[in-house]
Design a protein around this motif. Sequence first.
Motif, PDB file in Angstrom:
ATOM      1  N   UNK A 216      84.245 -14.802 -23.954  1.00 36.71           N
ATOM      2  CA  UNK A 216      82.825 -14.422 -24.014  1.00 36.71           C
ATOM      3  C   UNK A 216      82.513 -13.765 -25.366  1.00 36.71           C
ATOM      4  N   UNK A 217      83.404 -12.905 -25.841  1.00 35.24           N
ATOM      5  CA  UNK A 217      83.168 -12.280 -27.147  1.00 35.24           C
ATOM      6  C   UNK A 217      83.109 -13.332 -28.254  1.00 35.24           C
ATOM      7  N   UNK A 218      84.060 -14.263 -28.243  1.00 37.22           N
ATOM      8  CA  UNK A 218      84.068 -15.306 -29.284  1.00 37.22           C
ATOM      9  C   UNK A 218      82.790 -16.145 -29.209  1.00 37.22           C
ATOM     10  N   UNK A 219      82.301 -16.408 -28.002  1.00 37.27           N
ATOM     11  CA  UNK A 219      81.069 -17.168 -27.826  1.00 37.27           C
ATOM     12  C   UNK A 219      79.882 -16.433 -28.470  1.00 37.27           C
TER      13      UNK A 219
ATOM     14  N   UNK B 299      78.917  -8.850 -24.692  1.00 34.08           N
ATOM     15  CA  UNK B 299      80.073  -9.298 -23.910  1.00 34.08           C
ATOM     16  C   UNK B 299      80.289  -8.387 -22.712  1.00 34.08           C
ATOM     17  N   UNK B 300      80.216  -7.090 -22.937  1.00 33.34           N
ATOM     18  CA  UNK B 300      80.408  -6.143 -21.828  1.00 33.34           C
ATOM     19  C   UNK B 300      79.337  -6.292 -20.763  1.00 33.34           C
ATOM     20  N   UNK B 301      78.103  -6.518 -21.178  1.00 39.48           N
ATOM     21  CA  UNK B 301      77.022  -6.713 -20.205  1.00 39.48           C
ATOM     22  C   UNK B 301      77.321  -7.939 -19.340  1.00 39.48           C
ATOM     23  N   UNK B 302      77.671  -9.054 -19.978  1.00 40.94           N
ATOM     24  CA  UNK B 302      77.969 -10.295 -19.239  1.00 40.94           C
ATOM     25  C   UNK B 302      79.151 -10.094 -18.291  1.00 40.94           C
ATOM     26  N   UNK B 303      80.213  -9.470 -18.771  1.00 34.76           N
ATOM     27  CA  UNK B 303      81.403  -9.287 -17.927  1.00 34.76           C
ATOM     28  C   UNK B 303      81.132  -8.328 -16.772  1.00 34.76           C
ATOM     29  N   UNK B 304      80.329  -7.301 -17.008  1.00 35.21           N
ATOM     30  CA  UNK B 304      80.021  -6.374 -15.923  1.00 35.21           C
ATOM     31  C   UNK B 304      79.076  -7.014 -14.895  1.00 35.21           C
ATOM     32  N   UNK B 305      78.185  -7.881 -15.332  1.00 44.55           N
ATOM     33  CA  UNK B 305      77.363  -8.634 -14.385  1.00 44.55           C
ATOM     34  C   UNK B 305      78.265  -9.569 -13.565  1.00 44.55           C
ATOM     35  N   UNK B 306      79.201 -10.226 -14.234  1.00 41.55           N
ATOM     36  CA  UNK B 306      80.140 -11.118 -13.532  1.00 41.55           C
ATOM     37  C   UNK B 306      80.967 -10.338 -12.509  1.00 41.55           C
ATOM     38  N   UNK B 307      81.393  -9.139 -12.840  1.00 38.65           N
ATOM     39  CA  UNK B 307      82.168  -8.312 -11.908  1.00 38.65           C
ATOM     40  C   UNK B 307      81.305  -7.890 -10.731  1.00 38.65           C
ATOM     41  N   UNK B 308      80.045  -7.605 -11.008  1.00 41.15           N
ATOM     42  CA  UNK B 308      79.133  -7.150  -9.969  1.00 41.15           C
ATOM     43  C   UNK B 308      78.817  -8.279  -8.978  1.00 41.15           C
ATOM     44  N   UNK B 309      78.610  -9.502  -9.511  1.00 41.18           N
ATOM     45  CA  UNK B 309      78.289 -10.653  -8.635  1.00 41.18           C
ATOM     46  C   UNK B 309      79.526 -11.137  -7.889  1.00 41.18           C
ATOM     47  N   UNK B 310      80.631 -10.887  -8.417  1.00 41.97           N
ATOM     48  CA  UNK B 310      81.895 -11.333  -7.835  1.00 41.97           C
ATOM     49  C   UNK B 310      82.112 -10.686  -6.539  1.00 41.97           C
TER      50      UNK B 310
ATOM     51  N   UNK C  65      85.660  -3.992 -26.271  1.00 41.80           N
ATOM     52  CA  UNK C  65      85.459  -4.747 -25.025  1.00 41.80           C
ATOM     53  C   UNK C  65      86.613  -4.474 -24.064  1.00 41.80           C
ATOM     54  N   UNK C  66      87.838  -4.530 -24.562  1.00 39.18           N
ATOM     55  CA  UNK C  66      89.010  -4.340 -23.705  1.00 39.18           C
ATOM     56  C   UNK C  66      89.102  -2.923 -23.139  1.00 39.18           C
ATOM     57  N   UNK C  67      88.428  -1.981 -23.776  1.00 36.81           N
ATOM     58  CA  UNK C  67      88.414  -0.608 -23.260  1.00 36.81           C
ATOM     59  C   UNK C  67      87.715  -0.532 -21.907  1.00 36.81           C
ATOM     60  N   UNK C  68      86.817  -1.469 -21.645  1.00 37.44           N
ATOM     61  CA  UNK C  68      85.977  -1.380 -20.447  1.00 37.44           C
ATOM     62  C   UNK C  68      86.118  -2.548 -19.482  1.00 37.44           C
ATOM     63  N   UNK C  69      87.191  -3.314 -19.591  1.00 38.90           N
ATOM     64  CA  UNK C  69      87.464  -4.356 -18.594  1.00 38.90           C
ATOM     65  C   UNK C  69      88.812  -4.054 -17.954  1.00 38.90           C
ATOM     66  N   UNK C  70      89.022  -4.546 -16.732  1.00 43.54           N
ATOM     67  CA  UNK C  70      90.307  -4.291 -16.068  1.00 43.54           C
ATOM     68  C   UNK C  70      91.498  -4.800 -16.893  1.00 43.54           C
ATOM     69  N   UNK C  71      92.596  -4.087 -16.754  1.00 45.61           N
ATOM     70  CA  UNK C  71      93.834  -4.410 -17.455  1.00 45.61           C
ATOM     71  C   UNK C  71      94.546  -5.534 -16.684  1.00 45.61           C
TER      72      UNK C  71
END
Length: 162
Positions: free
Chosen positions: A115-118, A151-162, A98-104
Amino acid sequence: MSDFKPTFSWLKSRPLCLLGFGFGSGLAPVAPGTFGTLPALPMAFVLYLIGITGWWLAALCVILFVWGIRICSHTERELGIQDYGGIVWDEIVAMLLVLAFVPFHWTWWLAAFAVFRLFDALKPWPIKWLDKRVHGGLGIMLDDAVAAGFTLVVLHIAAWVR
């Protein structure tokens, strides 16, 4: 042997089990999966500092996943308990993916962790289905890999809507 509780000294004498238990983080008396996910954060931080990010980190995760099948199978055999909650190598590898594909950035890493723990705790379909039907090291590793994908799908949707 179902009452067996591994200890850190038990892990130290079994290096593959030490890895399976996330360097001991899986020994946490409560929420071992949550505590077991934590080592991924400093590991990813160090990997980012030395330039292993994005697709390079994802490629490393593929290697760690394959090794994880053996690590988790071995740990399960040593314990004599199927899919023991303290086996957390799967959480570490999935969180690294997951951390490979989210901003640092700490906010993204915190969101990724939450989100991953959820997903790992709730196990929506097909995660629960896989968890029930695929056993051994592959089963331990696979459901967390799918949770990482969700988790990546949810986070990328969140980044897109942001």
